[in-house]
Scaffold this active site. Structure first.
Site, short mmCIF file in Angstrom:
data_model
loop_
_atom_site.label_atom_id
_atom_site.label_comp_id
_atom_site.label_asym_id
_atom_site.label_seq_id
_atom_site.Cartn_x
_atom_site.Cartn_y
_atom_site.Cartn_z
CB CYS A 92 -0.95 0.01 1.21
SG CYS A 92 -0.08 0.21 2.79
CG ASP A 497 13.80 28.04 -30.60
OD1 ASP A 497 14.16 29.19 -30.88
OD2 ASP A 497 14.33 27.03 -31.07
CG ASP A 689 15.37 22.42 -31.35
OD1 ASP A 689 15.55 23.64 -31.17
OD2 ASP A 689 15.81 21.79 -32.32
CG ASP A 693 15.95 26.70 -27.35
OD1 ASP A 693 15.93 27.93 -27.40
OD2 ASP A 693 15.73 25.97 -28.33
#
Length: 794
Positions: A92, A497, A689, A693
């Site tokens: 649990c 971008d 990307d 950046d």
């Protein structure tokens, strides 16, 4: 032993060295007793101390070896290391909390987080301060077993867990059915005047039928409660074990005495429904974690390696960089690498979410775990093991599922003190009923303990997060941080971008303008491609793609940021920016060319003059326009920040319908804009990307990197669009909002249920068997509600 330790003893006239004072004392007793024949006639030597170490601890010490850790441990800065483990014994959310609390206290452990859905733990430690075996021993000391993650063993553990749960559930179900029939007989017999001897006989039979439930079916509750109590914690199993044991002992005592209330039917029913709820929750948990497990299983077990002696089938773990592997149609790619020979379509759907296979040919990269669908491919292995893209994706996904967002940490804290408050409340309720109606005290306290088990409260958040991250992974959106979904749901601004994000990032030759009568289009392209043959610049790739047959250039030299010079068929050429190309021309021609208005961009020229002007363009990504429109329709502000020229940025912004944009932005300019938005109260989602950046991705509240971006961008981002399909960004945003809504629904349901059920149980209006059904149903509602997230809106 400490350095210089020496424990000698004379045996039969010879000095023998003992390993410790204990062995020295025993040997002295043997010699003093005149029993030295023991040493003369014994068939084998006594075991060394190291041989007496428990087998399990010896296995743990093996994991400290660097050669063994290479397959599952990631080396970080200095002596910091991290690894994924499987935890056995988790039943649990309280088990997760107990393990995390215990291991994080160990000196040298930098981070430890457990994914309740997969029972996998992510541990990061300083190897100079603590060894991995010591961490495993610490986990073992509190009643759990940990070992390095292995997909095959994980699957076997799932099956083992399911079989054990089914057996416990079956025993409880059979006993419950029999005990309930006897209970009905006794209830009806009370009205019909059942003989007392028969009533006592039925009580004894009920007791005997309940014993297997207590000793076998409910064993996990008692062991979990005992673990919690040993650590001075009040976990979720404590009230469950207390209720079951109290009801059983009271009923057994009443049976022995021959009078009093018995609760064997409530005990068996409570155990059955609790086990049934956990069994269904276990199945949902396994299904919710299937996305991560499916990624792990993508790599094939074996590969066809090509050697000088021919083909040989080898395990994938034996592959090394530089090996050549034949991938036949229908086979999985065993490792990351480059295609040497062949042309085929490759199914990358499980990694990127894209359903259509992609064409791969000589020179293209292949990712391990993808599937070759058409023709044979010859692959040169580049990365194996933990260095592959697939391993990096699994690590990022595992990190996201083990990290807890703020709402999850809050739920864990609430559940922790809720159990303690429940026990105090049950004691107060028992005291009140003892003062006013002692006959009903035990039944009421039992109902209070049963009806308010906080399982639903602890399952509310992890169940939803696991289901959501799994669904997005199948879609090609990888969640790499635990807070990502929660923060993305609150985003007010999306900042893009341009290059490689809104556009494809691959320049295409748009136009060839001939600048001299002697220049031809085909010849100019061939010469340009020959000069750019060894360059990886986007312009070079675009020229090579359109040149067709390429001639060969010699004496090639490059000037960074300006262009390339070389000889083709004995003639010297230059390609690059105008100023660089004009330097090759004679002075008089240079002045004439400059005065006539030399075009900007990329020029090709020789010692006699300019030959051609090349114009390039980057195409907007498919789906970018609809993505921007949908984001604006969802109430978000969309901005574009780019380092390109203003005219190019303005053109792209116009195509996409973005009103707010900035050109010629350096990384620090982008960062300043993000910070300005944040200071104004905005929650910024940044999409990029490239390496430039990375600082901006790290600064935004939530960041998304394109799948084709750099590794640095991936490491800085909270989510990765593996599919590079921009509309999936909208799906991620929609799923994040639905996730937060479902978490709130689950928490609200758990709290409302307890607020309603607790007073009713305290008032004596809820029988123990009703409490058992209510508690189990509450947990099941939470899990089923979370599973609605398994199907994202595309």
């Amino acid at each position: 032993m400490p350095p210089g330790a020496d424990y000698p003893l004379e045996i039969d006239g010879r000095q023998e060295a003992m390993c410790c004072r204990g062995c020295q004392a025993v040997a002295s007793a043997i010699v003093a007793g005149g029993l030295t024949d023991f040493y003369r006639y014994r068939t084998e030597k006594s075991p060394q101390a190291s041989e007496l170490v428990p087998e399990q601890l010896s296995e743990m010490e093996l994991f400290d070896r660097d050669d063994l850790q290479h397959s599952f441990v990631q080396q970080q800065a200095g002596e910091q290391r991290e690894a994924s483990l499987i935890l056995e014994g988790i039943v649990c959310a309280a088990c997760v909390w107990l393990n995390e609390r215990h291991v994080k206290k160990l000196p040298g452990v930098l981070d430890f987080a457990v994914n309740y859905s997969t029972h996998r733990a992510h541990v990061r430690w300083d190897n100079q301060r603590i060894r991995l075996s010591e961490i495993l021993e610490a986990i073992s000391a509190i009643g759990y077993h940990a070992h390095p993650f292995d997909p095959g063993r994980q699957e076997e553990l799932y099956k083992k867990e399911r079989r054990a749960a089914l057996r416990r559930l079956a025993v409880a179900a059979i006993a419950m059915a029999q005990v309930m029939m006897l209970a009905v007989a006794m209830y009806a017999g009370g009205d019909e005047g059942m003989d007392e001897a028969l009533r006592n006989f039925l009580r004894w039979v009920s007791l005997l039928l309940t014993v297997p439930v207590i000793l076998y079916s409910a064993k996990s509750f008692f062991s979990g409660a005992w673990r919690d109590l040993k650590r001075h914690q009040a976990g979720m199993d404590v009230p469950v074990a207390l209720a079951i044991s109290a009801a059983f002992l009271a009923s057994a005592w009443a049976t022995v005495r021959g009078h009093g209330e018995i609760y064997f039917d409530s005990v068996t029913m409570f155990t059955f429904f609790l086990l049934a709820g956990r069994f269904l929750e276990m199945g949902a948990r396994h299904r919710a974690g299937q996305a991560a497990e499916a990624l792990v299983k993508l790599l094939p077990a074996t590969a066809m390696r090509l050697t000088d002696a021919g083909e040989e089938r080898v395990p994938v773990v034996d592959l090394a960089p530089g090996d050549r592997v034949l991938v036949r149609p229908g086979e999985g790619v065993p490792a990351d690498g480059v295609v040497l020979e062949g042309r085929s379509s490759v199914d990358e759907s499980l990694l990127t979410g894209e359903s259509l296979p992609r064409l791969r040919q000589a020179g293209d990269r292949l990712v391990g775990g993808t599937v070759n669908t058409e023709s044979p491919l010859l692959l040169e292995v580049g990365q194996v093991g933990e260095d592959t893209v697939l391993s990096a994706i699994v690590r990022l996904l595992d990190r996201a599922q083990t990290e807890k967002p703020g709402v999850a940490r809050l739920a864990d804290r609430v559940a922790g003190w809720f159990v303690s408050a429940l026990l105090v409340f049950a004691a107060l309720v028992g005291w009140w009923w003892w003062q006013h109606d002692p006959a009903h005290t035990f039944r009421v306290v039992l109902s209070v303990l049963v009806v308010t088990c906080p399982c639903a409260l602890s399952l509310a958040t992890p169940a939803a997060l696991t289901a959501a991250t799994g669904a997005l992974t199948r879609l090609g959106v990888l969640t790499t941080r635990g807070h990502a979904l929660e923060t993305l749901a609150r985003a007010s601004h999306v900042v893009f971008d341009k290059t490689g994000t809104l556009t494809e990032g691959r320049l295409r030759l748009q136009q060839v303008e001939l600048l001299a009568p002697r220049a031809g289009r085909a010849d100019s392209l061939q010469i340009a491609a020959a000069l750019e043959a060894t360059s990886e610049h986007p312009i070079a790739r675009a020229l090579r793609a359109d040149s067709g047959a390429v001639c060969r250039a010699e004496e090639v030299t490059a000037r960074a940021g300006q262009g390339i010079e070389g000889c083709v068929d004995g003639q010297r050429y230059r390609i690059g920016i105008p100023a660089y190309v004009l330097e090759l021309l004679p002075a008089e021609q240079r002045g004439r060319a400059s005065g006539s208005g030399t075009p900007s961009g990329v020029l090709l020229g020789d010692e006699h003059g300019l030959l051609a002007h090349f114009t390039f363009a980057d195409r907007v990504r498919e789906g970018a326009v609809e993505t921007v429109q949908q984001l604006r329709a969802m109430g978000l502000q969309v901005e574009l920040l780019s380092g390109d020229d203003a005219t190019i940025v303005q053109e792209v912004a116009g195509q996409l319908g973005i009103e707010r944009y900035r050109a010629r932005c350096r990384p620090e300019d982008k960062l300043a804009r993000i910070q300005a938005l944040q200071q104004a109260g905005a929650v910024v989602a940044m999409v990029g990307d490239g390496v430039n950046d990375a600082p901006v991705l790290a600064a935004a509240q939530v960041s998304l990197a394109m799948g084709g971006g750099t590794q640095l961008a991936h490491a800085s981002a909270d989510m990765v669009l593996l599919s590079e399909h921009l509309p999936h960004l909208v799906s991620a945003l929609d799923t994040s909002r639905r996730t937060l809504a479902i978490i709130r629904q689950n928490l609200a349901w758990a709290l409302v249920y307890n607020l309603v059920a607790l007073p009713l149980a305290a008032a004596g209006l809820v029988a123990p068997w009703m409490a058992a059904i209510g508690m189990s149903s509450s947990s099941l509602v939470v899990v089923l509600n979370a599973l609605r997230l398994r199907n994202p809106h595309r």
